[in-house]
Scaffold this active site. Structure first.
Site, mmCIF file in Angstrom:
data_model
loop_
_atom_site.group_PDB
_atom_site.id
_atom_site.type_symbol
_atom_site.label_atom_id
_atom_site.label_comp_id
_atom_site.label_asym_id
_atom_site.label_seq_id
_atom_site.Cartn_x
_atom_site.Cartn_y
_atom_site.Cartn_z
ATOM 1 N N THR A 90 -7.164 -4.856 2.080
ATOM 2 C CA THR A 90 -6.995 -4.831 0.634
ATOM 3 C C THR A 90 -6.698 -6.231 0.095
ATOM 4 O OG1 THR A 90 -5.686 -3.848 -1.133
ATOM 5 C CG2 THR A 90 -4.546 -4.192 0.928
ATOM 6 N N SER A 114 3.512 -4.609 -1.835
ATOM 7 C CA SER A 114 4.234 -3.355 -1.566
ATOM 8 C C SER A 114 4.273 -3.110 -0.060
ATOM 9 C CB SER A 114 3.513 -2.177 -2.242
ATOM 10 O OG SER A 114 2.321 -1.883 -1.522
ATOM 11 N N TYR A 121 3.019 -0.588 1.360
ATOM 12 C CA TYR A 121 1.647 -0.182 1.725
ATOM 13 C C TYR A 121 0.784 -1.411 2.002
ATOM 14 C CZ TYR A 121 -3.264 0.128 0.582
ATOM 15 O OH TYR A 121 -4.621 -0.068 0.597
ATOM 16 N N HIS A 122 0.762 -2.374 1.045
ATOM 17 C CA HIS A 122 -0.083 -3.551 1.227
ATOM 18 C C HIS A 122 0.328 -4.308 2.499
ATOM 19 C CE1 HIS A 122 -0.817 -2.857 -3.169
ATOM 20 N NE2 HIS A 122 -2.019 -3.264 -2.859
ATOM 21 N N LYS A 175 -1.254 -3.182 5.668
ATOM 22 C CA LYS A 175 -2.609 -3.717 5.878
ATOM 23 C C LYS A 175 -2.559 -5.124 6.482
ATOM 24 C CE LYS A 175 -5.142 -0.496 3.733
ATOM 25 N NZ LYS A 175 -6.156 0.317 4.403
HETATM 26 P P1 NAD Z 1 -7.730 8.433 0.358
HETATM 27 O O1 NAD Z 1 -6.285 8.720 0.564
HETATM 28 O O2 NAD Z 1 -8.447 9.201 -0.675
HETATM 29 O O3 NAD Z 1 -8.503 8.578 1.757
HETATM 30 C C1 NAD Z 1 -7.896 8.329 3.002
HETATM 31 C C2 NAD Z 1 -8.135 9.547 3.881
HETATM 32 O O4 NAD Z 1 -7.614 9.263 5.188
HETATM 33 C C3 NAD Z 1 -7.438 10.808 3.378
HETATM 34 O O5 NAD Z 1 -8.362 11.860 3.261
HETATM 35 C C4 NAD Z 1 -6.381 11.083 4.445
HETATM 36 O O6 NAD Z 1 -6.139 12.479 4.635
HETATM 37 C C5 NAD Z 1 -6.961 10.416 5.678
HETATM 38 N N1 NAD Z 1 -5.942 9.973 6.653
HETATM 39 C C6 NAD Z 1 -4.847 9.205 6.404
HETATM 40 N N2 NAD Z 1 -4.139 9.056 7.528
HETATM 41 C C7 NAD Z 1 -4.816 9.707 8.503
HETATM 42 C C8 NAD Z 1 -4.564 9.917 9.893
HETATM 43 N N3 NAD Z 1 -3.464 9.447 10.494
HETATM 44 N N4 NAD Z 1 -5.472 10.629 10.615
HETATM 45 C C9 NAD Z 1 -6.600 11.124 10.020
HETATM 46 N N5 NAD Z 1 -6.868 10.976 8.698
HETATM 47 C C10 NAD Z 1 -5.965 10.279 7.960
HETATM 48 O O7 NAD Z 1 -7.845 6.851 0.072
HETATM 49 P P2 NAD Z 1 -9.085 6.030 -0.533
HETATM 50 O O8 NAD Z 1 -8.746 5.643 -1.918
HETATM 51 O O9 NAD Z 1 -10.351 6.740 -0.230
HETATM 52 O O10 NAD Z 1 -8.992 4.717 0.345
HETATM 53 C C11 NAD Z 1 -9.633 4.657 1.608
HETATM 54 C C12 NAD Z 1 -9.207 3.369 2.319
HETATM 55 O O11 NAD Z 1 -9.588 2.229 1.536
HETATM 56 C C13 NAD Z 1 -7.709 3.260 2.552
HETATM 57 O O12 NAD Z 1 -7.487 2.628 3.794
HETATM 58 C C14 NAD Z 1 -7.249 2.342 1.422
HETATM 59 O O13 NAD Z 1 -6.098 1.662 1.782
HETATM 60 C C15 NAD Z 1 -8.448 1.432 1.258
HETATM 61 N N6 NAD Z 1 -8.602 0.875 -0.092
HETATM 62 C C16 NAD Z 1 -8.746 1.708 -1.168
HETATM 63 C C17 NAD Z 1 -8.927 1.171 -2.439
HETATM 64 C C18 NAD Z 1 -9.058 2.019 -3.668
HETATM 65 O O14 NAD Z 1 -9.012 1.462 -4.789
HETATM 66 N N7 NAD Z 1 -9.239 3.335 -3.549
HETATM 67 C C19 NAD Z 1 -8.962 -0.233 -2.591
HETATM 68 C C20 NAD Z 1 -8.788 -1.050 -1.464
HETATM 69 C C21 NAD Z 1 -8.622 -0.488 -0.215
HETATM 70 N N1 USQ Z 2 -1.140 -0.533 -13.667
HETATM 71 C C1 USQ Z 2 -0.841 -0.421 -15.008
HETATM 72 N N2 USQ Z 2 -0.803 0.821 -15.553
HETATM 73 C C2 USQ Z 2 -1.071 1.962 -14.829
HETATM 74 C C3 USQ Z 2 -1.384 1.825 -13.466
HETATM 75 C C4 USQ Z 2 -1.403 0.563 -12.913
HETATM 76 O O1 USQ Z 2 -0.604 -1.414 -15.701
HETATM 77 O O2 USQ Z 2 -1.024 3.049 -15.398
HETATM 78 C C5 USQ Z 2 -1.223 -1.874 -13.044
HETATM 79 C C6 USQ Z 2 -0.329 -2.043 -11.822
HETATM 80 O O3 USQ Z 2 0.991 -2.368 -12.201
HETATM 81 C C7 USQ Z 2 -1.071 -3.146 -11.070
HETATM 82 C C8 USQ Z 2 -2.529 -2.929 -11.419
HETATM 83 O O4 USQ Z 2 -2.543 -2.073 -12.574
HETATM 84 O O5 USQ Z 2 -0.679 -4.399 -11.561
HETATM 85 C C9 USQ Z 2 -3.331 -2.255 -10.324
HETATM 86 O O6 USQ Z 2 -2.682 -1.044 -9.961
HETATM 87 P P1 USQ Z 2 -3.448 0.106 -9.146
HETATM 88 O O7 USQ Z 2 -2.523 1.258 -9.015
HETATM 89 O O8 USQ Z 2 -4.788 0.341 -9.740
HETATM 90 O O9 USQ Z 2 -3.723 -0.635 -7.752
HETATM 91 P P2 USQ Z 2 -2.821 -0.863 -6.461
HETATM 92 O O10 USQ Z 2 -1.486 -0.248 -6.565
HETATM 93 O O11 USQ Z 2 -2.860 -2.320 -6.147
HETATM 94 O O12 USQ Z 2 -3.591 -0.066 -5.332
HETATM 95 C C10 USQ Z 2 -4.974 0.266 -5.392
HETATM 96 C C11 USQ Z 2 -5.256 1.299 -4.317
HETATM 97 C C12 USQ Z 2 -4.972 0.674 -2.956
HETATM 98 C C13 USQ Z 2 -5.774 -0.603 -2.806
HETATM 99 C C14 USQ Z 2 -5.503 -1.578 -3.946
HETATM 100 C C15 USQ Z 2 -6.449 -2.765 -3.949
HETATM 101 O O13 USQ Z 2 -4.429 2.438 -4.520
HETATM 102 O O14 USQ Z 2 -5.331 1.613 -1.926
HETATM 103 O O15 USQ Z 2 -5.449 -1.237 -1.590
HETATM 104 O O16 USQ Z 2 -5.763 -0.892 -5.200
HETATM 105 S S1 USQ Z 2 -5.625 -4.279 -4.390
HETATM 106 O O17 USQ Z 2 -4.865 -4.066 -5.621
HETATM 107 O O18 USQ Z 2 -6.653 -5.270 -4.572
HETATM 108 O O19 USQ Z 2 -4.742 -4.598 -3.309
#
Ligand code: NAD
Ligand code: USQ
Length: 393
Positions: free
Chosen positions: A145, A180, A182-183, A186
């Site tokens: 991420t 965070s 979470y981040h 990664k």
């Molecule tokens: P999501 O939660 O919708 O999908 C993740 C899936 O993985 C879920 O269905 C969950 O049940 C499964 N999972 C989690 N832990 C598991 C485990 N231990 N064993 C088997 N399955 C498991 O999330 P998403 O938004 O589709 O994101 C997918 C990936 O991309 C994540 O790694 C996330 O961090 C990354 N990512 C997402 C975004 C975004 O904006 N959605 C941005 C950057 C990175």
């Molecule tokens: N934000 C608002 N209002 C809202 C929701 C969010 O102002 O109602 C702001 C947040 O404070 C943040 C920005 O929008 O500054 C992005 O927030 P987000 O919830 O869209 O993104 P983030 O928490 O960073 O996480 C999401 C995904 C995560 C992925 C990440 C990519 O949930 O899985 O890793 O985006 S990145 O941000 O590039 O790390």
């Protein structure tokens, strides 16, 4: 190619699996439904009800003839399961999405933080050992991420930084200062995978993806293709949330000043980036890092564009600054390189080219399903949560 998608029930996993199957690959998916478990624990639901994987896979095969094999199990808690899947399916490439993806969830308290890091870091470690055991030449495409880097005062490079120090030169992973817990999970994954490549000759593509938005992919119109789309304050990402808020007539919740700047991409480009990474694998021993986003916006830029797009299709939307539940900079420098995937042929879909209008139109028919009580449910970043002591539960 034989491609295994880990996390195939998720927002990105299912559309990725369908897209790869449509391109003629043999595809299998793994998921343990932990996201659905968390959804019911915290009381949120996706905008559209999503069938379970065996049903979705059957529906897909009936509509298109594309087969997606389904394995249900936990890659973090059950190494034997993961090892069995690799031996049974014999993948040439693995797309690893299977992690807890919510920053707010990871900051809700100690249980959520520990779960996030153990689930994510141990899942990736198990994958590394299962690949070492099965075949170290399997190409791992790992979702990282952009938030791993945080918001440093210097331009962000694509994974690596060239440094000269003490008169000597080296290339190191770019310093990370994530937003965070979470981040941070990664960042730990990236370090572990860099070690595996250096030590065991793995091939890894680490995709530092920005915030994804959108719902529609090439197959969206047909039953069985829609995905897990969230708008709540825990799993919903900002553009998807703003679109739902606009469609339901609620002011857009800009957290704090709204100068928070991030990289963004449409879900259609996520699928294309995965495709390009798979078609152009990393070399043996290489951890190749791409910054996977197409455009950079501040939260206020996004809010204004959503208001404008809503106006274009006859919806009157407005903006309301709300207290920021997060601890993040609200005004800052941000400049991040992202040339690698374009170099492989990515042709981005830009937000101003009708993508917000498309999203708003798509969600309008479902807007009566929105649970308004989950819009402002984001945990705060304090690390202190009011909870019933375990002994009193
Ligand atoms: P999501 O939660 O919708 O999908 C993740 C899936 O993985 C879920 O269905 C969950 O049940 C499964 N999972 C989690 N832990 C598991 C485990 N231990 N064993 C088997 N399955 C498991 O999330 P998403 O938004 O589709 O994101 C997918 C990936 O991309 C994540 O790694 C996330 O961090 C990354 N990512 C997402 C975004 C975004 O904006 N959605 C941005 C950057 C990175
Ligand atoms: N934000 C608002 N209002 C809202 C929701 C969010 O102002 O109602 C702001 C947040 O404070 C943040 C920005 O929008 O500054 C992005 O927030 P987000 O919830 O869209 O993104 P983030 O928490 O960073 O996480 C999401 C995904 C995560 C992925 C990440 C990519 O949930 O899985 O890793 O985006 S990145 O941000 O590039 O790390």
């Amino acid at each position: 190619m034989r491609i295994l998608v880990l996390g195939g029930d998720g927002y990105l996993g299912w559309p990725t699996a369908v897209d790869l199957a449509s391109r003629g690959h043999d595809v299998a998916i793994v998921d343990n439904y932990v996201k659905r478990t968390i959804e019911s624990k915290i009381g949120v639901t996706p905008l559209l009800e999503v069938p379970r994987l065996h049903d979705r896979s059957r529906q897909l095969a009936a509509n298109t003839g594309w087969n997606i094999e389904v394995f249900i199990g936990d890659i973090s808690k059950d190494y034997e399961f993961l090892s069995h899947v690799l031996n049974a399916f014999e993948p040439e490439a693995i797309v690893h999405y299977a992690e807890q993806p919510s920053a707010p969830y990871s900051m809700a308290g100690v249980e959520e933080a520990v779960f996030t890091q153990v689930n994510n870091v141990v899942g990736t470690l198990n994958l590394a050992f299962a690949v070492a055991e099965r075949d170290p030449s399997i190409h791992i495409v790992k979702l990282g991420t952009m938030g791993e880097y945080g918001t440093p005062e210097i331009p962000i490079e694509e994974g690596w930084l060239e440094i000269t120090h003490g008169g000597r030169h080296d290339r190191v992973l770019f310093p990370k200062r994530p937003h965070s817990i979470y981040h941070l999970s990664k960042v730990h994954d990236s370090n572990n995978l860099e070690f595996m490549c250096r030590t065991w000759g793995f091939r890894v593509t680490d995709l530092n993806q920005g915030v994804v938005y959108g719902h529609r992919t090439n197959y969206y119109d047909d039953a069985g293709f829609s995905t897990s789309f969230h708008y709540d304050g825990v799993f919903g990402t900002v553009i998807n949330r703003f679109a739902v808020q606009a469609a339901m007539g609620m002011p857009l919740t800009v957290y704090g000043a709204g100068g928070q700047t991030r990289g963004y991409l449409n879900i259609k480009d996520t699928l294309e980036c995965i495709n390009l990474a798979l078609l152009n694998p990393a070399d043996a021993g290489e951890i190749r890092v791409f910054n996977q986003f197409t455009e950079t916006f501040s939260v206020m830029d996004i809010a204004r564009q959503v208001v404008e797009a809503a106006g274009n299709i006859g919806i009157q939307a407005s903006i309301a600054h709300t207290d920021n539940p997060r601890n993040e900079k609200e005004e800052h420098f941000y400049e991040a390189a992202h040339t690698g995937l374009v170099g492989l042929g990515l042709q981005p879909h830009f937000m101003s080219h009708g993508l917000l209008e498309e999203l708003l139109r798509d969600i309008q028919p479902w807007i009566n399903r929105v649970n308004g009580g989950t819009i402002l449910n984001s945990p705060t970043w304090t690390g202190v949560v009011e909870r019933t002591p375990t002994h009193a539960r």
